[in-house]
Design an enzyme around this catalytic site. Structure first.
Site, PDB file in Angstrom:
ATOM      1  N   ASN A  89      39.423  35.451  34.575  1.00  0.00           N
ATOM      2  CA  ASN A  89      39.448  34.894  35.925  1.00  0.00           C
ATOM      3  C   ASN A  89      38.447  33.732  35.992  1.00  0.00           C
ATOM      4  OD1 ASN A  89      38.571  34.445  38.653  1.00  0.00           O
ATOM      5  ND2 ASN A  89      39.646  36.305  39.248  1.00  0.00           N
ATOM      6  N   HIS A 104      35.048  31.324  39.331  1.00  0.00           N
ATOM      7  CA  HIS A 104      33.656  30.914  39.527  1.00  0.00           C
ATOM      8  C   HIS A 104      33.257  29.675  38.738  1.00  0.00           C
ATOM      9  CE1 HIS A 104      33.238  33.962  42.402  1.00  0.00           C
ATOM     10  NE2 HIS A 104      33.633  34.894  41.564  1.00  0.00           N
ATOM     11  N   GLU A 129      46.296  35.340  42.079  1.00  0.00           N
ATOM     12  CA  GLU A 129      45.940  36.344  43.084  1.00  0.00           C
ATOM     13  C   GLU A 129      46.049  35.699  44.454  1.00  0.00           C
ATOM     14  OE1 GLU A 129      42.555  38.449  40.267  1.00  0.00           O
ATOM     15  OE2 GLU A 129      41.967  37.479  42.133  1.00  0.00           O
ATOM     16  N   HIS A 160      37.852  44.194  38.543  1.00  0.00           N
ATOM     17  CA  HIS A 160      36.832  43.968  39.572  1.00  0.00           C
ATOM     18  C   HIS A 160      35.505  44.611  39.183  1.00  0.00           C
ATOM     19  CE1 HIS A 160      35.032  42.866  43.325  1.00  0.00           C
ATOM     20  NE2 HIS A 160      36.094  42.124  43.538  1.00  0.00           N
TER      21      HIS A 160
HETATM   22  N1  PXP Z   1      41.178  41.485  39.895  1.00  0.00           N
HETATM   23  C1  PXP Z   1      41.369  41.104  41.173  1.00  0.00           C
HETATM   24  C2  PXP Z   1      42.649  41.477  41.837  1.00  0.00           C
HETATM   25  C3  PXP Z   1      40.398  40.344  41.864  1.00  0.00           C
HETATM   26  O1  PXP Z   1      40.606  40.000  43.143  1.00  0.00           O
HETATM   27  C4  PXP Z   1      39.226  39.967  41.173  1.00  0.00           C
HETATM   28  C5  PXP Z   1      38.214  39.116  41.872  1.00  0.00           C
HETATM   29  O2  PXP Z   1      38.783  37.900  42.229  1.00  0.00           O
HETATM   30  C6  PXP Z   1      39.075  40.363  39.837  1.00  0.00           C
HETATM   31  C7  PXP Z   1      40.061  41.143  39.230  1.00  0.00           C
HETATM   32  C8  PXP Z   1      37.893  39.974  39.030  1.00  0.00           C
HETATM   33  O3  PXP Z   1      36.738  40.538  39.539  1.00  0.00           O
HETATM   34  P1  PXP Z   1      35.343  40.118  38.930  1.00  0.00           P
HETATM   35  O4  PXP Z   1      35.130  38.670  39.254  1.00  0.00           O
HETATM   36  O5  PXP Z   1      34.375  41.026  39.606  1.00  0.00           O
HETATM   37  O6  PXP Z   1      35.416  40.335  37.443  1.00  0.00           O
END
Ligand code: PXP
Length: 243
Positions: free
Chosen positions: A6, A9, A69, A190
């Site tokens: 992801n 950030h 997402e 997450h």
């Molecule tokens: N999965 C989903 C559905 C999310 O909304 C997020 C955060 O955007 C993540 C995974 C990734 O979470 P993290 O940034 O805490 O690794």
């Protein structure tokens, strides 16, 4: 087991100064080269990190697949139908939250989730629902026709005692197995990081992990390629596989 990186950030850092760098596209390409199996990004309603143009640019340039997402809104549905990512993960969204708190309440809005799932599926997009590891929500995800769920691991990651963490792990393990029995592909994510990923990665019923914040944070110190390498190594090791 697959790793979705992801890159939200990367955009957070870019937006802090309104510059063109660091580029989410560059991050996505680097991530792919170094082991990301897919690229995940969250186009939030307030566009606090990823912007619309980032989604198009990443979709056009990557050679793995894009997991977009998005909230359950008409605006986001139209975006997804235009971008046509391989996957859409429907998430709950509150404007004031720092990050996605808790899973989507599929039970409370079954008709709407079913309709969005149908429209996205007809457009060739695989739909995933980001839900808590709750039997009723998992059953509802199945009932609305979603082929995939992503279990929210936030409560596991945030648990402050070994007992609480063990309880959350059991919940996720049971949820993943129930989902498998229902024929759902099961992902998770997450709050996962290099220290807490192994017990989740060990659950064979989970296909894919989506990890963002901790990977980008680690990348500040050791670089994105090494952060991804260490994460995949931890995931594979949890399954007694070499990486
Ligand atoms: N999965 C989903 C559905 C999310 O909304 C997020 C955060 O955007 C993540 C995974 C990734 O979470 P993290 O940034 O805490 O690794």
């Amino acid at each position: 087991m697959l790793l979705g990186v992801n890159i939200d950030h990367v955009a957070t850092v870019r937006n802090a100064r309104g510059t063109l760098y660091p580029s989410p596209v560059e991050a996505a390409l680097l991530a792919e080269t170094h082991g990301a199996d897919l690229i995940t990004m969250h186009l939030r309603e307030d566009r606090r990190h990823i912007k619309d143009a980032d989604v198009f640019a990443v979709k056009q340039n990557i050679c793995t697949r894009l997991n977009l997402e998005m909230a359950l809104t008409e605006e986001m549905l139209e975006n997804a139908l235009t971008v046509k990512p391989a996957d859409v993960c429907i998430v709950p969204e509150k404007r004031q939250e720092i990050t996605t708190e808790g899973g989507l309440d599929v039970l409370a809005q079954q008709a709407k989730v079913a309709e969005y799932t149908r429209l996205l599926t007809e457009a060739g997009i695989r739909v995933s629902l980001f839900i808590d590891a709750d039997a009723a929500q998992i059953q509802a995800a199945h009932d609305v026709g979603a082929p995939v769920i992503e279990l929210h691991t936030g409560a596991y990651a945030d648990a402050t005692t070994p007992q609480a963490r063990a309880q959350q792990l059991i919940r996720i393990d049971e949820g993943a197995h129930l989902a498998s029995e229902l024929g759902l592909v099961t992902n998770a994510g997450h709050g996962l990081n290099i220290h807490n990923v192994a017990p989740i990665a060990k659950i064979l019923a989970i296909d894919e992990l989506n990890i963002g914040h901790a990977l980008i944070a680690q990348a500040l110190f050791i670089g994105l390629p090494e952060a991804i390498r260490q994460m995949k190594d931890a995931m594979y090791r949890a399954r007694s596989l070499p990486y």
